[in-house]
Design a protein around this motif. Structure first.
Motif, short mmCIF file in Angstrom:
data_model
loop_
_atom_site.label_atom_id
_atom_site.label_comp_id
_atom_site.label_asym_id
_atom_site.label_seq_id
_atom_site.Cartn_x
_atom_site.Cartn_y
_atom_site.Cartn_z
N THR A 117 42.45 -52.72 -13.42
CA THR A 117 42.49 -51.57 -14.47
C THR A 117 43.14 -50.18 -14.13
N VAL A 118 43.96 -49.64 -14.84
CA VAL A 118 44.52 -48.53 -14.72
C VAL A 118 43.93 -47.36 -15.65
N ASP A 119 43.49 -46.42 -15.22
CA ASP A 119 43.07 -45.38 -16.51
C ASP A 119 43.52 -44.06 -16.01
N ALA A 120 44.30 -43.55 -16.97
CA ALA A 120 45.14 -42.25 -16.69
C ALA A 120 43.92 -41.08 -16.65
N ARG A 121 42.63 -41.33 -17.50
CA ARG A 121 41.67 -40.25 -17.67
C ARG A 121 40.79 -40.31 -16.55
N THR A 122 40.89 -41.12 -15.49
CA THR A 122 39.96 -41.13 -14.41
C THR A 122 40.51 -40.68 -13.13
N ALA A 123 40.07 -39.62 -12.47
CA ALA A 123 40.71 -38.92 -11.51
C ALA A 123 40.69 -40.15 -10.18
N ALA A 124 41.77 -40.07 -9.53
CA ALA A 124 41.65 -41.12 -8.36
C ALA A 124 40.81 -40.36 -7.23
N PRO A 125 40.36 -41.22 -6.27
CA PRO A 125 39.52 -40.82 -5.36
C PRO A 125 40.13 -39.89 -4.19
N SER A 126 39.26 -38.96 -3.94
CA SER A 126 39.96 -37.84 -3.06
C SER A 126 40.09 -38.37 -1.86
N GLY A 127 40.95 -37.65 -0.86
CA GLY A 127 41.53 -38.36 0.49
C GLY A 127 42.12 -39.33 0.44
N ALA A 128 42.91 -39.85 -0.56
CA ALA A 128 43.87 -41.11 -0.70
C ALA A 128 45.05 -40.65 0.08
N PRO A 129 45.37 -41.46 0.98
CA PRO A 129 46.63 -41.12 1.93
C PRO A 129 47.90 -41.06 1.04
N ASP A 130 48.58 -39.72 1.52
CA ASP A 130 49.84 -39.37 0.73
C ASP A 130 51.02 -39.84 1.43
N ASP A 131 51.06 -40.66 2.28
CA ASP A 131 52.06 -41.18 3.39
C ASP A 131 52.18 -42.49 3.03
N ILE A 132 53.42 -42.83 2.00
CA ILE A 132 53.52 -44.03 1.59
C ILE A 132 55.04 -44.53 2.35
N GLY A 133 55.08 -45.42 3.00
CA GLY A 133 56.62 -45.98 3.25
C GLY A 133 57.42 -46.43 2.21
N GLU A 134 58.58 -46.38 2.08
CA GLU A 134 59.82 -46.77 1.30
C GLU A 134 60.05 -48.11 1.68
N ALA A 135 60.20 -48.92 0.67
CA ALA A 135 60.96 -50.17 0.81
C ALA A 135 62.42 -49.90 1.04
N GLY A 136 63.40 -50.83 1.42
CA GLY A 136 64.47 -50.75 1.65
C GLY A 136 65.45 -50.72 0.31
N PRO A 137 66.64 -50.55 0.53
CA PRO A 137 67.69 -50.37 -0.81
C PRO A 137 67.72 -51.47 -1.42
N GLU A 138 67.89 -52.85 -0.64
CA GLU A 138 68.19 -53.98 -1.37
C GLU A 138 66.88 -54.75 -1.89
N ASP A 139 65.70 -54.17 -1.47
CA ASP A 139 64.22 -54.92 -2.08
C ASP A 139 64.18 -54.76 -3.42
N PRO A 140 63.73 -55.51 -4.03
CA PRO A 140 63.25 -55.60 -5.64
C PRO A 140 62.43 -54.38 -5.98
N ALA A 141 62.92 -53.85 -6.98
CA ALA A 141 62.13 -52.62 -7.74
C ALA A 141 61.38 -53.33 -8.97
N LEU A 142 62.21 -53.97 -9.74
CA LEU A 142 61.80 -54.52 -10.91
C LEU A 142 62.40 -55.85 -11.24
N ILE A 143 61.83 -56.75 -12.10
CA ILE A 143 62.22 -58.09 -12.66
C ILE A 143 62.21 -57.97 -14.12
N VAL A 144 63.12 -57.72 -14.54
CA VAL A 144 63.29 -57.24 -16.21
C VAL A 144 63.80 -58.53 -16.71
N TYR A 145 63.22 -59.17 -17.75
CA TYR A 145 63.51 -60.22 -18.49
C TYR A 145 64.30 -60.04 -19.62
N THR A 146 65.39 -60.92 -19.82
CA THR A 146 66.64 -60.83 -20.57
C THR A 146 65.83 -61.05 -22.08
#
Length: 491
Positions: A117-146
């Motif tokens: 569940t994702v709730d935009a009105r609920t604040a995220a927990p404090s202290g969540a890490p802010d350092d997230i590594g990026e995936a590579g350029p050829e890694d899939p971002a989205l799979i969009v169906y025709t």
């Protein structure tokens, strides 16, 4: 690789207080979105692949951004998808979790997935890490169906490289900056609404205001209070043109006129905008709508530049990094002036292939690596591309001529008695195919005579392009993007 969404890397950085997205009365700053997406990314980092119930809400924005930041491919789901199509998409993409808002009612078939569940009105927990590594350029971002017009929908795998390349090419073409505020009301389960309409502003460090549901007064309100750009499909711009005509002298019309006149860019895509609507909007506001051309598998291919010459009926030259050519059915490359052929493209904006469909991926490419779009067009000497239509539905071969449906539609739409029109080909024992016009009359009780319409086409274009049959309808069949479903007409 450059970060896909650099402004979200730190919840306390210099951009933290800037508005990232607004849906109605709910606004998310970059700080809000950074914290919420970081916390959610930590919850789904091991998911492998996630589905997102893509409603036009801030929850969809948080969900997609969190998955991208976690390096987890996103499968956007259209909430209006039918049961059998949804079952096919889930079986084909095999997500392990579905991300949805707290009030979303999910259909059967999603219960076997982990519910997040994702709730935009609920604040995220404090202290969540802010350092997230990026995936590579050829890694899939989205799979969009025709759309699945020629069989079950295929999942186009869009790598992070393609998303970044397309959005950066549009930055170059449109002078897109972090100061821009984009207004749109498009669905968030496809390339136009989600990648261009949401990830585009976020990559630039700007803002998106989503109307939730399209309306001329919503457009006037948001463009009139700081919006700089409007993204829409032809149906939306047609309704804006109708509002400009129908509200003559009213305060609402004046407000809409001022708002459209003051926008930096008015952009239409996903289908051709009729020249008649181009001219009506320009006459009322002094501003030209510009068009661009893209598709699920290629993201953006061409576009009218902000500093270029607006030319109604064209979609501009190829964007930076995109190569484009025309080819005959036998593969012969066409380079003579005025040639009509299939548009083929290659460049960093292309998908990596169809999920689980190496056969379809191979069939969609030429032996020398160009993607076959299935669209037919022409290229002017200065590089501007004009889309004739889909090879399967908009190119009519009649009496030895190649005829594009779009030019006939534009002539008929300029008739005051025609509200909407679609032109298709129909099997004919003498001509091979005959031209058929499907007309929605301005006054259903007094439609313009068929002979008057066919004579108009013959006079404006050429006699062989006139419709041999005119059929009157109450409405044209359209999909969620407002595109006319010509296969339904032909069936």
């Amino acid at each position: 690789m450059t970060l896909l969404l650099p402004a979200l890397q730190s919840p306390t950085g210099p951009a933290a207080s800037r508005e990232a997205a607004r849906f109605g009365d709910l606004s998310l700053t970059y700080g809000d979105l950074a914290v919420a997406s970081t916390a959610l990314a930590a919850r789904i980092a091991d998911a492998g692949r996630v589905a997102v119930w893509a409603t036009p809400t801030p929850e969809t924005v948080i969900a997609v951004v969190a998955a991208l930041r976690a390096g987890v491919p996103v499968v956007p789901l259209n909430p209006r998808t039918g049961e059998s199509e949804l079952a096919h998409i889930l079986a084909d993409s095999a997500p392990t979790a579905v991300l949805a808002g707290p009030d979303d009612e999910l259909p059967p078939g999603l219960e076997r997935l982990r519910q997040v569940t994702v709730d935009a009105r609920t604040a995220a927990p404090s202290g969540a890490p802010d350092d997230i590594g990026e995936a590579g350029p050829e890694d899939p971002a989205l799979i969009v169906y025709t759309s699945g017009t020629t069989g079950p929908p295929k999942g186009a795998v869009l790598p992070r490289r393609a998303v970044a390349a397309s959005l950066d090419a549009l930055e170059d073409a449109w002078g897109w900056t972090g100061d821009d505020v984009l207004v749109h009301a498009l669905p968030l389960f496809h390339v136009h609404g989600l990648i261009l309409g949401v990830l585009g502003p976020l990559r630039r460090g700007g803002s998106v205001r989503h109307l939730g549901k399209f309306s001329p007064d919503g457009v006037a309100r948001e463009l009139g209070s700081g919006g700089t750009m409007l993204f829409g499909v032809p149906t939306m711009y047609h309704r804006l043109a109708e509002a400009l005509d129908g509200w003559a002298g009213d305060a609402e019309r004046d407000s809409l006129t001022r708002a459209l006149s003051g926008a930096r860019l008015l952009v239409s895509g996903s289908a051709a905008l009729p020249v008649h609507d181009h001219e009506r909007i320009a006459a009322a506001t002094g501003r030209r709508v510009i068009e661009r051309y893209g598709m699920t598998e290629t993201l953006m291919n061409t576009g009218i530049r902000a500093d270029g010459a607006p030319r109604p009926g064209t979609v501009g030259p190829p964007l930076a990094g995109v190569e484009l050519r025309l080819a005959e059915e036998d593969g012969t490359v066409l380079d003579e002036p005025g040639a009509i052929g299939e548009i083929q493209v290659r460049g960093p904006n292309l998908f990596t292939g169809y999920l689980n469909r190496p056969d379809a991926t191979a069939a969609a490419h030429t032996t020398d690596g160009w993607f076959r779009t299935g669209d037919v067009g022409t290229v002017d000497p200065d590089g501007y591309v004009t889309i004739v239509g889909r090879k399967a539905t908009d190119l009519i071969k009649s009496g030895g001529y190649k005829i594009g449906a779009g030019e006939i539609e534009n002539v008929l739409l300029a008739h005051p008695g025609v509200r909407e029109v679609a032109v298709t080909g129909e099997e004919d024992p003498d001509l091979g195919e005959r031209v058929v016009a499907w007309v929605v009359a301005t006054d259903p009780d007094s439609p313009p005579p068929a002979e008057e319409l066919t004579d108009r086409v013959a006079a404006h274009l050429a006699p062989h392009k006139r419709p041999r049959t005119v059929r009157y309808l109450d409405a044209l069949p359209r999909n969620d993007l407002g595109k006319i479903m010509k296969r339904s007409l032909r069936a």
